[in-house]
Scaffold this motif. Structure first.
Motif, short mmCIF file in Angstrom:
data_model
loop_
_atom_site.label_atom_id
_atom_site.label_comp_id
_atom_site.label_asym_id
_atom_site.label_seq_id
_atom_site.Cartn_x
_atom_site.Cartn_y
_atom_site.Cartn_z
N ALA A 1 0.88 -1.16 0.00
CA ALA A 1 0.00 0.00 0.00
C ALA A 1 0.92 1.21 0.00
O ALA A 1 1.94 1.22 0.70
CB ALA A 1 -0.91 0.00 1.22
N VAL A 2 0.60 2.21 -0.81
CA VAL A 2 1.51 3.35 -0.96
C VAL A 2 0.83 4.66 -0.61
O VAL A 2 -0.38 4.81 -0.73
CB VAL A 2 2.07 3.43 -2.41
N ASP A 3 1.65 5.61 -0.15
CA ASP A 3 1.19 6.97 0.09
C ASP A 3 1.43 7.74 -1.21
O ASP A 3 2.56 8.14 -1.50
CB ASP A 3 1.99 7.57 1.25
N LEU A 4 0.39 7.92 -2.00
CA LEU A 4 0.53 8.56 -3.31
C LEU A 4 1.06 9.98 -3.20
O LEU A 4 1.72 10.48 -4.11
CB LEU A 4 -0.79 8.53 -4.07
N GLY A 5 0.82 10.64 -2.08
CA GLY A 5 1.29 12.01 -1.88
C GLY A 5 2.77 12.12 -1.55
O GLY A 5 3.32 13.22 -1.52
N SER A 6 3.43 10.99 -1.31
CA SER A 6 4.84 11.01 -0.95
C SER A 6 5.77 10.88 -2.16
O SER A 6 6.99 10.86 -2.00
CB SER A 6 5.15 9.88 0.03
N PHE A 7 5.22 10.79 -3.34
CA PHE A 7 6.01 10.59 -4.57
C PHE A 7 7.05 11.71 -4.73
O PHE A 7 6.74 12.88 -4.59
CB PHE A 7 5.06 10.58 -5.77
N ARG A 8 8.30 11.29 -4.98
CA ARG A 8 9.36 12.29 -5.15
C ARG A 8 10.44 11.74 -6.10
O ARG A 8 10.62 10.55 -6.22
CB ARG A 8 9.97 12.68 -3.82
N PRO B 1 -6.44 -7.49 7.17
CA PRO B 1 -5.55 -7.09 6.08
C PRO B 1 -5.98 -5.78 5.40
O PRO B 1 -5.69 -5.58 4.22
CB PRO B 1 -5.68 -8.26 5.11
N ASP B 2 -6.62 -4.89 6.13
CA ASP B 2 -7.12 -3.65 5.52
C ASP B 2 -5.98 -2.71 5.12
O ASP B 2 -4.93 -2.69 5.75
CB ASP B 2 -8.04 -2.91 6.50
N VAL B 3 -6.24 -1.90 4.10
CA VAL B 3 -5.31 -0.84 3.69
C VAL B 3 -5.36 0.24 4.77
O VAL B 3 -6.44 0.70 5.14
CB VAL B 3 -5.71 -0.24 2.33
N PRO B 4 -4.23 0.67 5.29
CA PRO B 4 -4.23 1.72 6.32
C PRO B 4 -4.74 3.05 5.77
O PRO B 4 -4.55 3.34 4.59
CB PRO B 4 -2.76 1.84 6.73
N PRO B 5 -5.37 3.86 6.61
CA PRO B 5 -5.83 5.18 6.16
C PRO B 5 -4.66 6.00 5.59
O PRO B 5 -3.55 5.96 6.13
CB PRO B 5 -6.36 5.83 7.44
N GLY B 6 -4.91 6.69 4.49
CA GLY B 6 -3.89 7.52 3.86
C GLY B 6 -3.05 6.79 2.83
O GLY B 6 -2.19 7.39 2.20
N PHE B 7 -3.28 5.50 2.66
CA PHE B 7 -2.51 4.71 1.71
C PHE B 7 -3.44 4.14 0.63
O PHE B 7 -4.63 3.96 0.85
CB PHE B 7 -1.77 3.56 2.41
N ASP B 8 -2.87 3.88 -0.54
CA ASP B 8 -3.59 3.30 -1.67
C ASP B 8 -3.06 1.89 -1.88
O ASP B 8 -1.86 1.69 -2.02
CB ASP B 8 -3.36 4.16 -2.92
N ALA C 1 16.23 8.81 -13.65
CA ALA C 1 16.34 9.34 -12.29
C ALA C 1 15.74 8.33 -11.32
O ALA C 1 14.95 7.47 -11.71
CB ALA C 1 15.61 10.68 -12.17
N TRP C 2 16.12 8.45 -10.04
CA TRP C 2 15.53 7.65 -8.98
C TRP C 2 14.21 8.29 -8.57
O TRP C 2 14.15 9.50 -8.37
CB TRP C 2 16.43 7.61 -7.75
N TYR C 3 13.19 7.47 -8.40
CA TYR C 3 11.89 7.91 -7.90
C TYR C 3 11.55 7.06 -6.69
O TYR C 3 11.91 5.89 -6.61
CB TYR C 3 10.81 7.76 -8.98
N THR C 4 10.83 7.67 -5.74
CA THR C 4 10.52 7.00 -4.48
C THR C 4 9.09 7.31 -4.07
O THR C 4 8.59 8.41 -4.31
CB THR C 4 11.49 7.49 -3.38
N VAL C 5 8.47 6.35 -3.42
CA VAL C 5 7.16 6.53 -2.82
C VAL C 5 7.15 5.76 -1.49
O VAL C 5 7.71 4.66 -1.40
CB VAL C 5 6.03 6.09 -3.78
N ASP C 6 6.57 6.36 -0.44
CA ASP C 6 6.47 5.68 0.85
C ASP C 6 5.45 4.55 0.75
O ASP C 6 4.44 4.67 0.05
CB ASP C 6 6.05 6.66 1.94
N ALA C 7 5.73 3.46 1.47
CA ALA C 7 4.87 2.29 1.38
C ALA C 7 4.79 1.56 2.71
O ALA C 7 5.66 1.69 3.57
CB ALA C 7 5.39 1.33 0.30
#
Length: 138
Positions: free
Chosen positions: A15-22, A117-124, A33-39
């Motif tokens: 599950a990823v935090d779509l707003g953390s993309f950098r 196994p629910d997706v945590p709030p704030g994650f996709d 380039a390197w790209y990262t997303v919090d998960a």
């Protein structure tokens, strides 16, 4: 990666935090380039899961992905999986981070494991590298 609506621990989903993309800075003239997303993700056995937190990162060639979703859809090399920064098993925490970061992790991981196994709030979620049986992507 492939976005799935159903959670199956055997497919090793994230599950990823779509707003953390950098994007990390790159050298002049490079076409990648390197790209990262919090998960976050679950690992272990279905009856004894552990909750993990970290990030997914990859080298992506131009054209640069404009969104986290585009990055994930182009991210196909999952041989290394996520980079785990912290893990909670219900009894103990593992991670080599500051105490403040451990506390931030546990604010996410403790309720995440309790709601397995629910997706945590704030994650996709759920995103996986595994191609569905039958060979199609999605």
């Amino acid at each position: 990666m492939i976005r799935e609506d159903r959670f199956l621990i055997s497919r090793k989903p994230y599950a990823v935090d779509l707003g953390s993309f950098r994007r990390m800075e790159r050298q002049a003239g490079d076409t990648w380039a390197w790209y990262t997303v919090d998960a976050v993700w679950f690992r272990g056995k279905k009856d004894q899961p552990v909750a993990c937190i970290g990030d997914l990162h990859a080298l992506i060639d131009d054209p640069a992905p404009a969104t986290a979703r585009e990055f994930l859809e182009r991210y196909s090399d999952g041989r290394y999986g996520g980079d785990c920064h912290g893990r909670w098993d219900g009894d103990s925490y593992w991670g080599n981070v500051t105490l403040a970061e451990q506390e931030r992790h546990l604010q996410i991981l403790q309720p995440m494991l309790a709601a397995y196994p629910d997706v945590p709030p704030g994650f996709d979620g759920w995103w996986t590298f595994q191609v569905p049986k039958g060979g199609g992507r999605g």
